[in-house]
Scaffold this motif. Structure first.
Motif, PDB file in Angstrom:
ATOM      1  N   VAL A 150       0.857  -1.187   0.000  1.00 41.97           N
ATOM      2  CA  VAL A 150       0.000   0.000   0.000  1.00 41.97           C
ATOM      3  C   VAL A 150       0.891   1.234   0.000  1.00 41.97           C
ATOM      4  CG1 VAL A 150      -1.715   1.327   1.309  1.00 41.97           C
ATOM      5  CG2 VAL A 150      -1.846  -1.173   1.239  1.00 41.97           C
ATOM      6  N   SER A 151       0.759   2.066  -1.017  1.00 44.76           N
ATOM      7  CA  SER A 151       1.508   3.317  -1.057  1.00 44.76           C
ATOM      8  C   SER A 151       0.762   4.364  -0.250  1.00 44.76           C
ATOM      9  CB  SER A 151       1.689   3.803  -2.490  1.00 44.76           C
ATOM     10  OG  SER A 151       2.256   5.108  -2.486  1.00 44.76           O
ATOM     11  N   GLN A 152       1.455   5.019   0.643  1.00 44.56           N
ATOM     12  CA  GLN A 152       0.850   6.095   1.421  1.00 44.56           C
ATOM     13  C   GLN A 152       1.177   7.454   0.809  1.00 44.56           C
ATOM     14  OE1 GLN A 152       0.496   3.663   5.615  1.00 44.56           O
ATOM     15  NE2 GLN A 152       1.468   5.635   5.696  1.00 44.56           N
ATOM     16  N   GLY A 153       1.698   7.426  -0.419  1.00 42.60           N
ATOM     17  CA  GLY A 153       1.882   8.645  -1.190  1.00 42.60           C
ATOM     18  C   GLY A 153       3.001   9.537  -0.703  1.00 42.60           C
ATOM     19  N   GLU A 154       2.934  10.796  -1.143  1.00 42.54           N
ATOM     20  CA  GLU A 154       3.936  11.804  -0.806  1.00 42.54           C
ATOM     21  C   GLU A 154       3.262  12.903   0.009  1.00 42.54           C
ATOM     22  OE1 GLU A 154       6.114  13.013  -4.289  1.00 42.54           O
ATOM     23  OE2 GLU A 154       6.172  10.954  -5.027  1.00 42.54           O
ATOM     24  N   GLN A 183      -4.147  12.961   0.463  1.00 40.05           N
ATOM     25  CA  GLN A 183      -5.232  12.313   1.199  1.00 40.05           C
ATOM     26  C   GLN A 183      -4.656  11.275   2.155  1.00 40.05           C
ATOM     27  OE1 GLN A 183      -7.819  10.731  -1.892  1.00 40.05           O
ATOM     28  NE2 GLN A 183      -9.142  12.525  -1.681  1.00 40.05           N
ATOM     29  N   TRP A 184      -4.926  11.453   3.432  1.00 33.52           N
ATOM     30  CA  TRP A 184      -4.587  10.431   4.408  1.00 33.52           C
ATOM     31  C   TRP A 184      -5.852   9.616   4.641  1.00 33.52           C
ATOM     32  CZ3 TRP A 184      -7.478  12.330   8.572  1.00 33.52           C
ATOM     33  CH2 TRP A 184      -7.642  13.712   8.630  1.00 33.52           C
ATOM     34  N   TYR A 199      -3.953   3.897   7.330  1.00 33.42           N
ATOM     35  CA  TYR A 199      -2.555   4.274   7.097  1.00 33.42           C
ATOM     36  C   TYR A 199      -1.792   4.206   8.414  1.00 33.42           C
ATOM     37  CZ  TYR A 199      -2.943   6.224   2.321  1.00 33.42           C
ATOM     38  OH  TYR A 199      -3.086   6.412   0.972  1.00 33.42           O
ATOM     39  N   TRP A 200      -0.498   4.012   8.314  1.00 31.28           N
ATOM     40  CA  TRP A 200       0.404   3.972   9.466  1.00 31.28           C
ATOM     41  C   TRP A 200       1.230   5.238   9.489  1.00 31.28           C
ATOM     42  CZ3 TRP A 200      -0.163   0.254  13.039  1.00 31.28           C
ATOM     43  CH2 TRP A 200      -0.902  -0.882  12.674  1.00 31.28           C
ATOM     44  N   LEU A 201       1.619   5.668  10.676  1.00 33.06           N
ATOM     45  CA  LEU A 201       2.463   6.850  10.812  1.00 33.06           C
ATOM     46  C   LEU A 201       3.323   6.739  12.053  1.00 33.06           C
ATOM     47  CD1 LEU A 201       1.357   8.875  13.280  1.00 33.06           C
ATOM     48  CD2 LEU A 201      -0.408   9.328  11.612  1.00 33.06           C
ATOM     49  N   ASN A 202       4.354   7.572  12.068  1.00 35.48           N
ATOM     50  CA  ASN A 202       5.158   7.764  13.273  1.00 35.48           C
ATOM     51  C   ASN A 202       4.999   9.201  13.718  1.00 35.48           C
ATOM     52  OD1 ASN A 202       7.611   5.898  11.664  1.00 35.48           O
ATOM     53  ND2 ASN A 202       6.747   5.211  13.597  1.00 35.48           N
ATOM     54  N   VAL A 203       4.990   9.395  15.026  1.00 37.31           N
ATOM     55  CA  VAL A 203       5.212  10.705  15.606  1.00 37.31           C
ATOM     56  C   VAL A 203       6.581  10.578  16.258  1.00 37.31           C
ATOM     57  CG1 VAL A 203       4.359  12.505  17.126  1.00 37.31           C
ATOM     58  CG2 VAL A 203       2.751  10.916  16.080  1.00 37.31           C
ATOM     59  N   VAL A 253       6.009  14.208  11.871  1.00 29.00           N
ATOM     60  CA  VAL A 253       5.044  13.124  11.656  1.00 29.00           C
ATOM     61  C   VAL A 253       5.452  12.445  10.349  1.00 29.00           C
ATOM     62  CG1 VAL A 253       2.621  12.540  11.235  1.00 29.00           C
ATOM     63  CG2 VAL A 253       3.205  14.360  12.863  1.00 29.00           C
ATOM     64  N   VAL A 254       5.721  11.145  10.397  1.00 24.82           N
ATOM     65  CA  VAL A 254       6.203  10.406   9.227  1.00 24.82           C
ATOM     66  C   VAL A 254       5.074   9.544   8.679  1.00 24.82           C
ATOM     67  CG1 VAL A 254       7.884   8.724   8.384  1.00 24.82           C
ATOM     68  CG2 VAL A 254       8.532  10.328  10.194  1.00 24.82           C
ATOM     69  N   LEU A 255       4.645   9.860   7.450  1.00 22.70           N
ATOM     70  CA  LEU A 255       3.579   9.097   6.801  1.00 22.70           C
ATOM     71  C   LEU A 255       4.083   8.258   5.634  1.00 22.70           C
ATOM     72  CD1 LEU A 255       0.813  11.799   6.852  1.00 22.70           C
ATOM     73  CD2 LEU A 255       0.427   9.429   7.483  1.00 22.70           C
ATOM     74  N   ASP A 256       5.138   8.693   4.966  1.00 20.55           N
ATOM     75  CA  ASP A 256       5.563   8.017   3.740  1.00 20.55           C
ATOM     76  C   ASP A 256       6.379   6.759   4.000  1.00 20.55           C
ATOM     77  OD1 ASP A 256       7.602   9.625   4.740  1.00 20.55           O
ATOM     78  OD2 ASP A 256       8.391  10.133   2.769  1.00 20.55           O
ATOM     79  N   ALA A 257       7.086   6.675   5.094  1.00 22.41           N
ATOM     80  CA  ALA A 257       7.904   5.495   5.395  1.00 22.41           C
ATOM     81  C   ALA A 257       7.943   5.256   6.909  1.00 22.41           C
ATOM     82  CB  ALA A 257       9.320   5.687   4.844  1.00 22.41           C
ATOM     83  N   PRO A 258       6.804   4.885   7.515  1.00 20.40           N
ATOM     84  CA  PRO A 258       6.785   4.682   8.968  1.00 20.40           C
ATOM     85  C   PRO A 258       7.672   3.511   9.384  1.00 20.40           C
ATOM     86  CG  PRO A 258       4.729   3.938   7.988  1.00 20.40           C
ATOM     87  CD  PRO A 258       5.516   4.598   6.899  1.00 20.40           C
ATOM     88  N   LYS A 259       8.105   3.562  10.628  1.00 13.44           N
ATOM     89  CA  LYS A 259       9.015   2.552  11.170  1.00 13.44           C
ATOM     90  C   LYS A 259       8.456   2.003  12.474  1.00 13.44           C
ATOM     91  CE  LYS A 259      12.716   5.228   9.139  1.00 13.44           C
ATOM     92  NZ  LYS A 259      11.771   6.050   8.381  1.00 13.44           N
TER      93      LYS A 259
END
Length: 176
Positions: free
Chosen positions: A64-68, A94-95, A99-103, A141-147
């Motif tokens: 799943v691509s979370q885009g840019e 669009q989020w 979707y996954w994210l990091n703070v 906040v990391v949306l494109d490559a969460p860890k």
């Protein structure tokens, strides 16, 4: 998900009450595809050190691509509970729920969260589990490559191959 809450049953066993407690977080069982022994030796070397030092790896998005998203950051001081106000999101981005994210806190620790609503551009993301740290205005906040970041909680084992192909598996759990 590592759940720190609990279910409490009434003494008569007639009802069940959910008690949420702060600190729920994620863990993952990681399995790398079979690889040549000379490549695996580097993985093994790094995992042995990570057993003590901790590990941060990309969280697989399963295609799943979370885009840019641009360069999102926490917006203001209203981050708390399950509300994460963000700004710096690229126009039209669009989020989406799921979707996954990091703070990322001031010390660079990546906290993994799942988005529970959908929207476009800057706004307030609903996240799960509830936020576990202090995230003031401007935190990344990391949306494109969460860890996922934390401790390796399993033993590190690998077969001694006779065909020079090695598989590696381990379990990681967020420590913060």
């Amino acid at each position: 998900m590592i759940d720190t809450g609990l279910l409490q049953r009434a003494p008569t066993r007639a009802s069940l009450t959910r008690i949420d407690r702060p600190g729920s977080h994620y863990g993952a069982k990681v399995a790398y595809p079979p690889m040549p022994a000379d490549t695996a030796s580097v993985f093994i070397s790094r995992l042995l050190e990570a057993k003590s030092a901790g590990l941060r790896i990309l969280y697989p998005l399963s295609g799943v691509s979370q885009g840019e998203p641009g360069t999102p950051v926490v917006n203001g001081s209203g981050a708390g509970g399950t509300s994460l106000p963000v700004t710096g999101i690229a126009g039209g981005y669009q989020w989406k729920e799921g979707y996954w994210l990091n703070v990322v806190d001031a010390d660079g620790v990546h906290y993994l969260h799942n988005i529970r609503n959908s929207g476009t551009g800057n706004g307030t993301l609903r996240v799960w589990p509830p936020l576990r740290g202090d995230f003031p205005d401007g935190c990344l906040v990391v949306l494109d490559a969460p860890k996922i970041e934390g401790a390796i909680t399993s033993d590190i084992a690998w077969p001694l191959p006779t065909d020079e192909i090695v598989t590696i598996e381990f379990t990681i759990e967020e420590a913060a």
